[in-house]
Design a protein around this motif. Structure first.
Motif, mmCIF file in Angstrom:
data_model
loop_
_atom_site.group_PDB
_atom_site.id
_atom_site.type_symbol
_atom_site.label_atom_id
_atom_site.label_comp_id
_atom_site.label_asym_id
_atom_site.label_seq_id
_atom_site.Cartn_x
_atom_site.Cartn_y
_atom_site.Cartn_z
ATOM 1 N N LEU A 139 -24.239 -9.737 -37.943
ATOM 2 C CA LEU A 139 -22.992 -10.359 -37.493
ATOM 3 C C LEU A 139 -21.881 -9.338 -37.281
ATOM 4 C CD1 LEU A 139 -22.962 -13.402 -39.967
ATOM 5 C CD2 LEU A 139 -23.832 -13.354 -37.612
ATOM 6 N N LYS A 140 -22.069 -8.118 -37.780
ATOM 7 C CA LYS A 140 -21.000 -7.132 -37.760
ATOM 8 C C LYS A 140 -20.596 -6.747 -36.332
ATOM 9 C CE LYS A 140 -18.037 -4.479 -39.746
ATOM 10 N NZ LYS A 140 -18.363 -3.450 -40.723
ATOM 11 N N ARG A 141 -21.580 -6.702 -35.417
ATOM 12 C CA ARG A 141 -21.246 -6.336 -34.039
ATOM 13 C C ARG A 141 -20.264 -7.326 -33.434
ATOM 14 N NH1 ARG A 141 -26.800 -6.349 -31.220
ATOM 15 N NH2 ARG A 141 -27.045 -8.049 -32.708
ATOM 16 N N ALA A 142 -20.449 -8.612 -33.766
ATOM 17 C CA ALA A 142 -19.530 -9.637 -33.265
ATOM 18 C C ALA A 142 -18.131 -9.443 -33.857
ATOM 19 C CB ALA A 142 -20.056 -11.021 -33.602
ATOM 20 N N GLU A 143 -18.084 -9.048 -35.128
ATOM 21 C CA GLU A 143 -16.786 -8.799 -35.766
ATOM 22 C C GLU A 143 -16.075 -7.613 -35.110
ATOM 23 O OE1 GLU A 143 -17.392 -8.251 -39.908
ATOM 24 O OE2 GLU A 143 -18.382 -10.190 -40.202
ATOM 25 N N LEU A 144 -16.849 -6.609 -34.727
ATOM 26 C CA LEU A 144 -16.251 -5.404 -34.156
ATOM 27 C C LEU A 144 -15.615 -5.640 -32.788
ATOM 28 C CD1 LEU A 144 -18.974 -2.757 -35.154
ATOM 29 C CD2 LEU A 144 -16.637 -2.919 -36.044
ATOM 30 N N ILE A 145 -16.047 -6.699 -32.087
ATOM 31 C CA ILE A 145 -15.479 -6.960 -30.760
ATOM 32 C C ILE A 145 -14.504 -8.138 -30.778
ATOM 33 C CG2 ILE A 145 -17.529 -6.041 -29.620
ATOM 34 C CD1 ILE A 145 -18.232 -8.993 -28.903
ATOM 35 N N SER A 146 -14.101 -8.562 -31.971
ATOM 36 C CA SER A 146 -13.228 -9.735 -32.074
ATOM 37 C C SER A 146 -11.869 -9.531 -31.402
ATOM 38 C CB SER A 146 -13.019 -10.105 -33.547
ATOM 39 O OG SER A 146 -12.428 -9.020 -34.252
ATOM 40 N N SER A 147 -11.470 -8.272 -31.233
ATOM 41 C CA SER A 147 -10.168 -8.001 -30.602
ATOM 42 C C SER A 147 -10.209 -8.149 -29.085
ATOM 43 C CB SER A 147 -9.697 -6.585 -30.962
ATOM 44 O OG SER A 147 -10.618 -5.618 -30.464
ATOM 45 N N ILE A 148 -11.409 -8.191 -28.502
ATOM 46 C CA ILE A 148 -11.549 -8.317 -27.049
ATOM 47 C C ILE A 148 -11.470 -9.784 -26.642
ATOM 48 C CG2 ILE A 148 -13.086 -7.958 -25.078
ATOM 49 C CD1 ILE A 148 -14.174 -5.504 -26.459
ATOM 50 N N ARG A 149 -10.468 -10.115 -25.871
ATOM 51 C CA ARG A 149 -10.272 -11.504 -25.443
ATOM 52 C C ARG A 149 -10.801 -11.768 -24.039
ATOM 53 N NH1 ARG A 149 -9.791 -13.601 -30.297
ATOM 54 N NH2 ARG A 149 -8.135 -12.610 -31.522
ATOM 55 N N HIS A 150 -10.977 -10.700 -23.273
ATOM 56 C CA HIS A 150 -11.449 -10.861 -21.898
ATOM 57 C C HIS A 150 -12.263 -9.630 -21.522
ATOM 58 C CE1 HIS A 150 -11.322 -11.155 -17.477
ATOM 59 N NE2 HIS A 150 -11.220 -12.464 -17.688
ATOM 60 N N ILE A 151 -13.250 -9.828 -20.646
ATOM 61 C CA ILE A 151 -14.143 -8.737 -20.276
ATOM 62 C C ILE A 151 -13.376 -7.556 -19.656
ATOM 63 C CG2 ILE A 151 -14.619 -9.665 -17.969
ATOM 64 C CD1 ILE A 151 -17.525 -8.658 -18.365
ATOM 65 N N SER A 152 -12.244 -7.818 -19.074
ATOM 66 C CA SER A 152 -11.454 -6.746 -18.460
ATOM 67 C C SER A 152 -10.910 -5.767 -19.498
ATOM 68 C CB SER A 152 -10.295 -7.334 -17.653
ATOM 69 O OG SER A 152 -9.421 -8.069 -18.504
ATOM 70 N N GLU A 153 -10.870 -6.185 -20.769
ATOM 71 C CA GLU A 153 -10.340 -5.333 -21.825
ATOM 72 C C GLU A 153 -11.358 -4.322 -22.355
ATOM 73 O OE1 GLU A 153 -7.525 -8.986 -23.503
ATOM 74 O OE2 GLU A 153 -8.850 -7.905 -24.876
ATOM 75 N N VAL A 154 -12.635 -4.523 -21.990
ATOM 76 C CA VAL A 154 -13.696 -3.659 -22.519
ATOM 77 C C VAL A 154 -13.468 -2.197 -22.129
ATOM 78 C CG1 VAL A 154 -16.172 -3.161 -22.474
ATOM 79 C CG2 VAL A 154 -15.375 -5.528 -22.502
ATOM 80 N N GLN A 155 -13.028 -1.958 -20.904
ATOM 81 C CA GLN A 155 -12.850 -0.583 -20.421
ATOM 82 C C GLN A 155 -11.783 0.187 -21.196
ATOM 83 O OE1 GLN A 155 -11.037 -0.379 -16.460
ATOM 84 N NE2 GLN A 155 -10.517 -2.552 -16.629
ATOM 85 N N TYR A 156 -10.920 -0.533 -21.918
ATOM 86 C CA TYR A 156 -9.864 0.117 -22.695
ATOM 87 C C TYR A 156 -10.189 0.183 -24.185
ATOM 88 C CZ TYR A 156 -7.437 -1.065 -18.376
ATOM 89 O OH TYR A 156 -7.103 -1.189 -17.056
ATOM 90 N N ALA A 157 -11.364 -0.324 -24.550
ATOM 91 C CA ALA A 157 -11.743 -0.373 -25.965
ATOM 92 C C ALA A 157 -12.120 1.013 -26.487
ATOM 93 C CB ALA A 157 -12.911 -1.335 -26.157
ATOM 94 N N ASP A 158 -12.023 1.204 -27.806
ATOM 95 C CA ASP A 158 -12.452 2.469 -28.403
ATOM 96 C C ASP A 158 -13.968 2.545 -28.392
ATOM 97 O OD1 ASP A 158 -13.544 1.299 -30.961
ATOM 98 O OD2 ASP A 158 -11.455 0.706 -31.202
ATOM 99 N N ALA A 159 -14.520 3.715 -28.748
ATOM 100 C CA ALA A 159 -15.966 3.956 -28.648
ATOM 101 C C ALA A 159 -16.767 2.988 -29.511
ATOM 102 C CB ALA A 159 -16.274 5.397 -29.051
ATOM 103 N N LEU A 160 -16.272 2.687 -30.707
ATOM 104 C CA LEU A 160 -16.977 1.791 -31.621
ATOM 105 C C LEU A 160 -17.067 0.382 -31.054
ATOM 106 C CD1 LEU A 160 -18.252 1.659 -34.496
ATOM 107 C CD2 LEU A 160 -16.020 0.869 -35.310
ATOM 108 N N THR A 161 -15.946 -0.134 -30.580
ATOM 109 C CA THR A 161 -15.915 -1.486 -30.012
ATOM 110 C C THR A 161 -16.766 -1.558 -28.751
ATOM 111 O OG1 THR A 161 -13.668 -1.772 -30.869
ATOM 112 C CG2 THR A 161 -14.404 -3.334 -29.201
ATOM 113 N N ALA A 162 -16.680 -0.527 -27.924
ATOM 114 C CA ALA A 162 -17.461 -0.507 -26.681
ATOM 115 C C ALA A 162 -18.962 -0.494 -26.973
ATOM 116 C CB ALA A 162 -17.079 0.715 -25.844
ATOM 117 N N ALA A 163 -19.382 0.253 -28.000
ATOM 118 C CA ALA A 163 -20.797 0.312 -28.366
ATOM 119 C C ALA A 163 -21.274 -1.044 -28.876
ATOM 120 C CB ALA A 163 -21.015 1.382 -29.423
ATOM 121 N N ALA A 164 -20.457 -1.720 -29.674
ATOM 122 C CA ALA A 164 -20.813 -3.048 -30.181
ATOM 123 C C ALA A 164 -20.926 -4.044 -29.035
ATOM 124 C CB ALA A 164 -19.772 -3.517 -31.196
ATOM 125 N N TRP A 165 -19.994 -3.968 -28.075
ATOM 126 C CA TRP A 165 -20.026 -4.848 -26.906
ATOM 127 C C TRP A 165 -21.302 -4.618 -26.091
ATOM 128 C CZ3 TRP A 165 -16.931 -8.707 -24.856
ATOM 129 C CH2 TRP A 165 -17.184 -9.043 -23.527
#
Length: 299
Positions: A139-165
């Motif tokens: 479940l941790k991967r889902a927790e790591l991307i909880s700050s992303i509200r829209h797919i357009s935000e993925v490109q601005y995410a940090d490396a950890l969040t992007a990897a989880a996504w």
């Protein structure tokens, strides 16, 4: 360490009770279709797409063969040749405890190099143990991307969040080494040289460093699962966990049995198959009986 002949490196591995292992190969199995080389590699003869085990990585403790600072090794099979590769494989397989993430892959290739002569006394697969002892990590991967509200935000995410996504949208189960490290330590594992095509030609120090990284992580994952610091006695701690949890004892022989099944194939003789099923059913019934008896309270 990158030895091409027998040396004190094997002596150090031989004194160890346990070894963390990983192999890099040019194919998924020895029956894989050879990878395609590019024109420059073919012209310069700088690579070979022969399906083979290319490197062997090992990590062992340095105090009493069980704990303390670890020593890492990378063995280049192309440079060693078949005889020394067999000796390295045999030395590793002879340890009391064989540790690897998705251990069936590495165990299969090492046994192939060793002529299928040796099976470790205990095979500890950190992929299976993580699922068994820390199932909530998926479940941790889902927790790591909880700050992303829209797919357009993925490109601005940090490396950890992007990897989880990326792991989640690819449909990955969460059991790979990279996903376990992501969830357990919140670190991103480098997978630059993951594909077999990267192991067909001359290897650089970056290749060796990449390869050794996996044995370091397998060691650290098991330390974390067993509640140890990163120089702890894995052998003692695992035996304790094994004694306390029948599920650990139940999982442990699964990898060697599957590897032997890959080596020998399914039994054609139905009588052999029936005996195997009967033996496994009896083992399961005995374990259930033992568990029920141990749960009864004497008043």
């Amino acid at each position: 360490s990158f030895p091409t002949r027998r040396s004190s490196d094997l002596d150090l591995i031989q004194q160890a009770h346990w070894v963390s292992v990983d192999c890099e190969t040019t194919g998924l199995t020895d029956a894989s279709i050879p990878v395609q080389l590019d024109t420059a590699q073919i012209r310069q003869q700088s690579a070979s797409n022969l399906v083979r085990m290319r490197t062997i990585q090992a990590r062992v403790p340095t105090l009493a063969g069980r704990k303390g600072p670890r020593e890492n090794f990378a063995f280049d099979c192309d440079k060693m040749g078949p005889a020394l590769t067999q000796e390295v494989a045999h030395t590793i397989l002879s340890r009391k405890m064989f540790i690897a993430h998705n251990a069936g892959f590495d165990l299969y290739w090492l046994r192939l190099a060793d002529g299928r002569r040796t099976m470790p006394a205990m095979v500890v697969d950190t992929m299976l143990l993580t699922r068994l002892l820390r199932p909530e990590l998926v479940l941790k991967r889902a927790e790591l991307i909880s700050s992303i509200r829209h797919i357009s935000e993925v490109q601005y995410a940090d490396a950890l969040t992007a990897a989880a996504w990326k792991s989640l949208i690819s449909g990955a189960s969460g059991g790979s080494l990279a996903d376990v490290v992501l969830a357990m330590f919140e670190q991103v594992v480098d997978k630059t040289y993951q594909k077999p095509t990267n192991w067909t030609g001359l290897l650089s120090f970056e290749h060796y460093d990449y390869a050794i990284d996996d044995v370091i992580w397998a060691d650290r994952i098991l330390c974390e699962l067993l509640g140890l610091d990163f120089e702890g006695d894995l052998y003692k701690a695992y035996l304790g966990q094994r004694a306390r949890k029948f599920t650990v004892r139940l999982v442990e022989p699964q990898v060697p049995e599957l590897v032997e099944l890959r080596e020998n194939g399914m039994p054609i003789n139905t009588a052999v198959g029936d005996r195997y099923v009967h033996r496994k059913r009896k083992e399961l019934a005995d374990r259930k009986s033992t568990r029920l008896n141990s749960s009864h309270l004497v008043i």
